[in-house]
Write an enzyme that holds these catalytic residues in place. Sequence first.
Site, PDB file in Angstrom:
ATOM      1  N   GLU A  34      -6.596  -9.221  30.010  1.00  0.00           N
ATOM      2  CA  GLU A  34      -5.275  -9.917  30.417  1.00  0.00           C
ATOM      3  C   GLU A  34      -3.886  -9.354  30.518  1.00  0.00           C
ATOM      4  OE1 GLU A  34      -6.193 -13.276  31.478  1.00  0.00           O
ATOM      5  OE2 GLU A  34      -8.091 -12.985  31.048  1.00  0.00           O
ATOM      6  N   GLU A  75      -1.259 -18.565  25.386  1.00  0.00           N
ATOM      7  CA  GLU A  75      -1.744 -17.550  26.197  1.00  0.00           C
ATOM      8  C   GLU A  75      -3.315 -17.276  26.023  1.00  0.00           C
ATOM      9  OE1 GLU A  75      -2.150 -15.668  29.581  1.00  0.00           O
ATOM     10  OE2 GLU A  75      -0.172 -16.218  28.962  1.00  0.00           O
ATOM     11  N   GLU A  82      -9.213 -19.984  31.693  1.00  0.00           N
ATOM     12  CA  GLU A  82      -9.525 -19.270  33.003  1.00  0.00           C
ATOM     13  C   GLU A  82     -10.993 -18.511  32.967  1.00  0.00           C
ATOM     14  OE1 GLU A  82      -6.326 -16.810  33.520  1.00  0.00           O
ATOM     15  OE2 GLU A  82      -4.922 -18.305  34.420  1.00  0.00           O
TER      16      GLU A  82
END
Length: 129
Positions: A34, A75, A82
């Site tokens: 990420e 996050e 995701e």
Amino acid sequence: MTQSSPYKSTGGLIRIVRAFGYSLQGLGAAWRHEAAFRQEVALSAILIPLGLWLGNSTTERLLLAGMLVLVLVVELVNSAIEALADAVSADHHPLLGRAKDLGSAAVLLTLLLTGAVWMSILVPRWWPA
């Protein structure tokens, strides 16, 4: 009588040790996969010490540093959403797209809140009303 899931742990010290290991695996995965997480960690590595130095009280220090930790937490949750959405289907699906957009919106709102907290604490020191 209900049966417990074979996927649930039984508790105790072993569970805590394993949970800690899984948490470290998650942080490692976020770091490797990420880019946004890596950018936010880099920014936090600069701003958390700065916030601890600039805060005039324990409360201010906790707010300045804690907001940055909150950005990282949100996050991580966004990245989990995701990853799960991508695992479910590589094809475009409106609900999966919505889930990703909602996670992204959560990160945006957390970043805006973080900026507002930092400004509310620091701006009055340089520009008194």
